[in-house]
Motif scaffolding. Structure first.
Motif, short mmCIF file in Angstrom:
data_model
loop_
_atom_site.label_atom_id
_atom_site.label_comp_id
_atom_site.label_asym_id
_atom_site.label_seq_id
_atom_site.Cartn_x
_atom_site.Cartn_y
_atom_site.Cartn_z
N ARG A 87 0.83 -1.21 0.00
CA ARG A 87 0.00 0.00 0.00
C ARG A 87 0.87 1.25 0.00
N GLN A 88 1.89 1.26 0.85
CA GLN A 88 2.72 2.46 0.95
C GLN A 88 3.57 2.69 -0.29
N LEU A 89 4.02 1.59 -0.91
CA LEU A 89 4.86 1.72 -2.10
C LEU A 89 4.04 1.65 -3.39
N ARG A 90 2.74 1.38 -3.26
CA ARG A 90 1.84 1.33 -4.42
C ARG A 90 2.28 0.30 -5.44
N VAL A 91 2.52 -0.91 -4.96
CA VAL A 91 2.91 -2.00 -5.85
C VAL A 91 1.89 -3.13 -5.73
N ALA A 92 1.89 -4.00 -6.75
CA ALA A 92 0.91 -5.10 -6.78
C ALA A 92 1.40 -6.33 -6.04
N SER A 93 2.73 -6.48 -5.92
CA SER A 93 3.28 -7.68 -5.28
C SER A 93 4.48 -7.32 -4.41
N VAL A 94 4.76 -8.21 -3.48
CA VAL A 94 5.91 -8.03 -2.59
C VAL A 94 6.69 -9.34 -2.53
N LEU A 95 8.01 -9.27 -2.70
CA LEU A 95 8.87 -10.44 -2.56
C LEU A 95 9.63 -10.31 -1.25
N GLU A 96 9.49 -11.31 -0.39
CA GLU A 96 10.18 -11.29 0.89
C GLU A 96 10.73 -12.68 1.17
N GLY A 97 11.55 -12.80 2.20
CA GLY A 97 12.12 -14.11 2.49
C GLY A 97 13.18 -14.05 3.55
N SER A 98 14.05 -15.06 3.55
CA SER A 98 15.09 -15.16 4.57
C SER A 98 16.33 -15.78 3.95
N VAL A 99 17.46 -15.60 4.64
CA VAL A 99 18.72 -16.18 4.17
C VAL A 99 19.53 -16.64 5.38
N ARG A 100 20.19 -17.77 5.22
CA ARG A 100 21.08 -18.28 6.27
C ARG A 100 22.39 -18.75 5.61
N ARG A 101 23.49 -18.23 6.11
CA ARG A 101 24.80 -18.67 5.64
C ARG A 101 25.37 -19.66 6.65
N ASP A 102 25.95 -20.74 6.13
CA ASP A 102 26.57 -21.75 6.99
C ASP A 102 27.82 -22.25 6.29
N GLY A 103 28.96 -21.68 6.65
CA GLY A 103 30.20 -22.03 5.97
C GLY A 103 30.15 -21.61 4.51
N ASP A 104 30.38 -22.60 3.62
CA ASP A 104 30.34 -22.29 2.20
C ASP A 104 28.99 -22.63 1.58
N ARG A 105 27.96 -22.79 2.44
CA ARG A 105 26.60 -23.07 1.96
C ARG A 105 25.69 -21.90 2.28
#
Length: 738
Positions: A342-360
Motif C-alpha cells: 500500500r505504501q509503495l503502491r505495488v501489486a506484489s511483494v517479494l520477501e524471504g530469509s537467508v542463512r549462511r553456513d560455511g560455504d553453503r
C-alpha cells in the motif's frame, strides 16, 4: 527477413557475436531484432537491411557512410555500437531502448501534454544541432525515428538514413525531409494552433509559426534558435523570436525539421486520454531485505544486499520495481506485505530469509499479493555460496514469469551475471553497500575500506570499483575533505569500473555527479543520461541529475527527474530531500518547509533534513528560527561541518547578530589552521558582514576548488548578495555554464 531460412542463416552467421532472440519490428528499410551482445552480455537492437536495399547500396558504400555516425556522442542520439557485412547481410547495432517511438505514443494517447511536446522538441533540436556541427545530417526526421524512454527523447537511425540518402540523393533534400512534406506542411498548417488547442501559450504558437514560415528568410537560422523561442518561461517571448536573420538553407531545414516534430506533438487531432504507465500495474513489485537467520546481527547486510541485487535483476526482466532503499526502511518498521504494498503502491511483494553456513547458503522466498496478502509463489534454495548469482537469476526469472504472461526467450535472457567468482569478495561488496546506504561520513569511510578489500581479492570485480566510486562521490557532501582530491579518486574508480563493464549505471551516475561538481555541465548531462538509459529505475542517478538540473536553473526538467526518483523510492529520506532542494532554489519556502518538517516527523534522526530546515528558514528571512535549528547540529556526521557553520554565520549576520556571526567565523577559521574554507555560503555571510573583498576571495576559492554545495544551493537566496556584485556574478556564472 520473414524467410525462415534467411533468418536461420543470419543467426548462424552472427551467433558468435550477437545471438538473435526475437523480432522487434520491420520497416521499409530494415528488420529489427532483439539480440544479445555475447561479449558484453547485454541486450542490443540489431538492424538488418532488407536484401533488395542491401543489393542497391552495396557493402562498401553502406559501411563507409554508416561509420561516419559512429563518432556522434550526444545524450539524445542513439549511438552506433557496431556494423558490418556478414554472409551478404548488411547490419548495424544500436543500444536496446525499452521504450516506444513518438509515433507509438501519439497513436496511443492522441494528444501529448504540452510540456512533454516541448521537451521532445528541445531534445531533438539539441541532437540535430550537435550532428550538424559534426557535418552529419539525418535525412529522415519523423516520429518513427524518435524514441521515448523515461522522459528522454532520442533520435535514432542516423546511420541508415545517411547511407540510404547518399545512395538515393536525388530523392531526398539535403536536410533529410522530403520537399513535398515541407511544402504540404507549410500549405496546410492551421491559421492558429490555439484554435485547435486553446492551452497552447502564445509564445509557443508564435515559435511554431515562425519555424514553418513560407519564406525561408522568415524562419529560424538553426534549431537552437527555435528552442530558445519556445522559451523555458512561458510568460515571455524569447529574444530569438523577435529577430529575423538571413538564413542558410541547411539551417532553416534543421529548424523546420524540429518544427515538424513539435507541431506533430502539439497539434494532434484526438482528445488526450491520460498517460498510462509504460509498465502494467500488475507487474509492479517491491523486494524486501531478506531476513537474516544466522543469529548474528552483523550478517544483516547479506540479506539486504541480496535483495538489492535481485531488485536490479527484476527490473532487467521488465518489471516495475519500486523502493530499493524504501523497502529496507519499511522493513525496519515490521510492516506486513499488504501494508508495504500500500505504501509503495505495488501489486506484489517479494520477501524471504537467508542463512549462511560455511560455504553453503539457504535462501527462502515468498511472493505475495499486495491486494490481499495471499501467497502467489514460494520456494527454498540450498546451494553453495559461490552459486548465489545463479540463485538470484532463478528467483528473478520465476517471479517475472509469475507476474507477466511471457518472458521473451527465457533461456537466453541473462538477468544476473556472475560478477565475481570469489564469494568473500561478494560478501565484502555487500557489506560496503549496506554501510554506504546509511549515508553518513563514518559509515561511508568504512564502506570504502570494504570495497577496496573486495577489489584486492578480485581485481576484475567491476561493481566493487563502482562501490568505491559511489562512496568517494558522496564524501564531500558529508564532511570537510579536499573536494578535488576525492572527486578525482571517485572518477578514477568509476573509470576502472567502466573499463571492465561499460553498462554499470552507478559508475556513469558517479561520473555525472563528479562532472557537475567540476562545472563540466555538458559532460555531466551526458553521463546522467547514459546512466538512466542503462537503468531507468536507478533512483540515485535521477536524484543527482535532478540536483544538477536545479543548479542550472532548469526547474521543470529537474522536477521530472526528482519526481520520478521519488516514485521509485517513495520512502527513502535521501531521495525525499531532492524536491525540497528544488523548492528552496525556486524560493517556494512554505512548500519546502512543509515537506522537510514532514520528513523530520517520519525520521527525527535524519540530520540532513534538519540542516535543510535551517536553510529554508534562513532563506525565508526567519533568521532567529534558523539559528535555533542550526545551532543544535554542529557535530552531526551526516552534514559537512563547515557548511552548517557557514549557514549559521549567514543566518546570524542577516538577523543582525553580527558579533555572534564573527565568533562562529573565528571558530571556523581556527578549525582550518587559520584559513577560511572555500565555501560559497561563507562568502555570502562575509558579504553580508560588509567584508566584500574577503567574501569575493572566498567565493573565488570555492569556485576554483569546486565547493560541491554550490550544486545544492547555487540558485538559493543565500547567494543573492554575491550575485549583485559583478565579480561574484561572473564567478557563479562559471559554475552554471552550459
Amino acid at each position: 527477413m520473414a524467410d525462415v531460412a534467411s533468418l536461420d542463416r543470419l543467426k548462424a552467421a552472427l551467433d558468435e557475436r550477437y545471438r538473435i532472440e526475437r523480432t522487434l519490428g520491420a520497416g521499409g528499410m530494415a528488420t529489427v531484432y532483439l539480440a544479445r551482445d555475447v561479449k558484453h552480455d547485454r541486450d542490443v537492437a540489431l538492424k538488418v537491411l532488407r536484401p533488395e536495399l542491401a543489393a542497391v547500396l552495396g557493402a562498401d558504400r553502406f559501411l563507409a557512410e554508416i561509420r561516419i555516425t559512429a563518432a556522434l556522442d550526444h545524450p539524445h542520439i542513439l549511438t552506433l555500437i557496431d556494423s558490418g557485412e556478414t554472409d551478404r547481410f548488411l547490419w548495424y547495432v544500436l543500444p536496446y531502448v525499452r521504450g516506444e517511438s513518438l509515433r507509438d505514443r501519439l497513436n496511443r494517447e492522441g494528444q501529448l501534454p504540452l510540456e512533454d511536446a516541448l521537451t521532445i522538441a528541445r531534445h531533438i533540436a539539441g541532437a540535430l544541432e550537435y550532428a550538424h556541427r559534426q557535418g552529419v545530417i539525418h535525412r529522415d526526421i519523423k516520429p518513427e525515428n524518435i524514441l521515448l524512454f523515461e522522459g528522454e527523447a532520442m533520435l535514432t537511425d542516423f546511420g541508415i538514413a545517411l547511407a540510404v540518402g547518399v545512395a538515393a540523393g536525388t530523392r531526398l533534400t539535403e536536410s533529410g525531409l522530403s520537399l513535398g512534406i515541407i511544402a504540404k506542411l507549410l500549405a496546410d498548417r492551421p491559421t492558429s494552433l490555439r484554435t485547435l488547442r486553446d492551452t497552447v501559450p502564445e509564445v509557443v504558437e508564435a515559435a511554431v509559426a515562425k519555424a514553418l514560415a513560407k519564406a525561408p528568410a522568415d524562419r529560424f537560422m538553426k534549431a537552437s534558435h527555435f528552442v530558445d523561442a519556445l522559451g523555458r518561461e512561458r510568460n515571455a517571448v524569447a529574444p530569438a523570436l523577435l529577430a529575423a536573420p538571413r538564413l542558410r538553407s541547411r539551417r532553416w531545414f534543421l529548424a523546420a525539421a524540429v518544427g515538424l516534430i513539435a507541431l506533430t506533438a502539439v497539434w494532434w487531432q484526438l482528445t488526450p486520454s491520460g498517460r498510462p504507465s509504460a509498465t502494467p500495474q500488475h507487474m509492479s513489485i517491491a523486494v524486501m531485505p531478506l531476513t537474516n537467520l544466522s543469529g548474528d546481527p552483523s550478517n544483516d547486510y547479506f540479506g539486504a544486499g541480496l535483495a538489492e541485487e535481485m531488485t536490479g535483476a527484476l527490473a532487467k526482466a521488465g518489471l516495475q520495481v519500486i523502493g530499493r532503499t524504501s523497502a529496507r526502511a519499511l522493513a525496519s518498521r515490521g510492516l506486513d506485505a499488504r501494508e508495504v504494498a500500500r505504501q509503495l503502491r505495488v501489486a506484489s511483494v517479494l520477501e524471504g530469509s537467508v542463512r549462511r553456513d560455511g560455504d553453503r547458503v539457504r535462501v527462502s522466498v515468498t511472493l505475495s499479493s499486495g491486494v490481499d496478502g495471499s501467497i502467489t509463489w514460494n520456494e527454498q534454495y540450498e546451494r553453495r555460496l559461490q552459486d548465489i548469482f545463479a540463485i538470484q537469476a532463478e528467483i528473478a526469472r520465476t517471479v517475472a514469469t509469475q507476474l507477466r504472461a511471457t518472458l521473451a526467450d527465457e533461456s537466453r535472457v541473462s538477468l544476473v551475471r556472475q560478477e565475481t567468482t570469489d564469494p568473500e569478495a561478494h560478501s565484502l561488496y555487500l557489506q560496503g553497500l549496506y554501510l554506504w546506504n546509511r549515508r553518513n561520513a563514518p559509515s561511508v569511510h568504512r564502506a570504502v575500506g570494504l570495497f577496496e578489500e573486495a577489489v584486492k581479492r578480485d581485481p576484475g570485480y567491476a561493481r566493487a570499483y563502482a562501490g568505491i566510486a559511489l562512496a568517494k562521490a558522496v564524501l564531500p557532501f558529508y564532511e570537510d575533505v579536499d573536494t578535488d582530491e576525492v572527486v578525482e579518486e571517485a572518477r578514477e574508480a568509476a573509470r576502472r569500473a567502466l573499463a571492465i563493464d561499460s553498462t554499470l549505471t552507478e559508475a556513469w551516475a558517479v561520473q555525472g555527479l563528479m562532472n557537475a561538481c567540476l562545472w563540466k555541465n555538458t559532460e555531466s548531462e551526458r553521463d546522467f543520461n547514459r546512466a538512466i538509459a542503462l537503468d531507468s529505475t536507478a533512483a540515485t542517478a535521477r536524484f543527482w541529475y535532478g540536483l544538477h538540473l536545479t543548479h542550472l536553473g532548469r526547474f521543470a526538467e529537474a522536477h521530472r527527474q526528482l519526481a520520478r526518483a521519488g516514485e521509485l523510492e517513495p520512502v527513502s529520506p535521501v531521495i525525499r530531500i531532492g524536491p525540497i532542494l528544488l523548492l528552496i532554489n525556486q524560493r517556494r519556502y512554505r512548500e519546502a518547509e512543509a515537506m522537510v518538517r514532514q520528513l523530520l516527523d517520519d525520521d527525527p534522526t535524519f540530520g540532513l533534513a534538519a540542516f535543510h530546515l535551517g536553510a529554508v528558514l534562513a532563506d525565508a528571512g526567519r533568521f532567529d528560527e534558523a539559528v535555533s535549528t542550526l545551532s543544535t547540529m554542529l557535530e552531526l556526521p551526516s552534514v559537512r561541518a563547515s557548511e552548517v557553520q557557514s549557514t549559521l554565520a549567514y543566518a546570524l549576520t542577516r538577523g543582525g547578530r553580527t558579533v555572534e556571526a564573527q565568533r562562529v567565523i573565528g571558530v571556523l577559521r581556527a578549525s582550518k589552521g587559520g584559513r577560511l574554507p572555500p565555501s560559497a555560503v561563507l562568502a555570502a555571510a562575509l558579504m553580508a558582514l560588509g567584508e566584500r573583498e574577503v567574501a569575493l576571495d572566498v567565493l573565488q576559492a570555492a569556485v576554483e576548488q569546486h565547493d560541491p554545495m554550490i550544486v545544492i544551493h547555487g540558485r538559493s537566496a543565500r547567494l543573492d548578495g554575491l550575485r549583485t556584485d559583478p565579480r561574484g556574478r561572473a564567478l557563479l556564472a562559471i559554475t552554471e555554464a552550459q
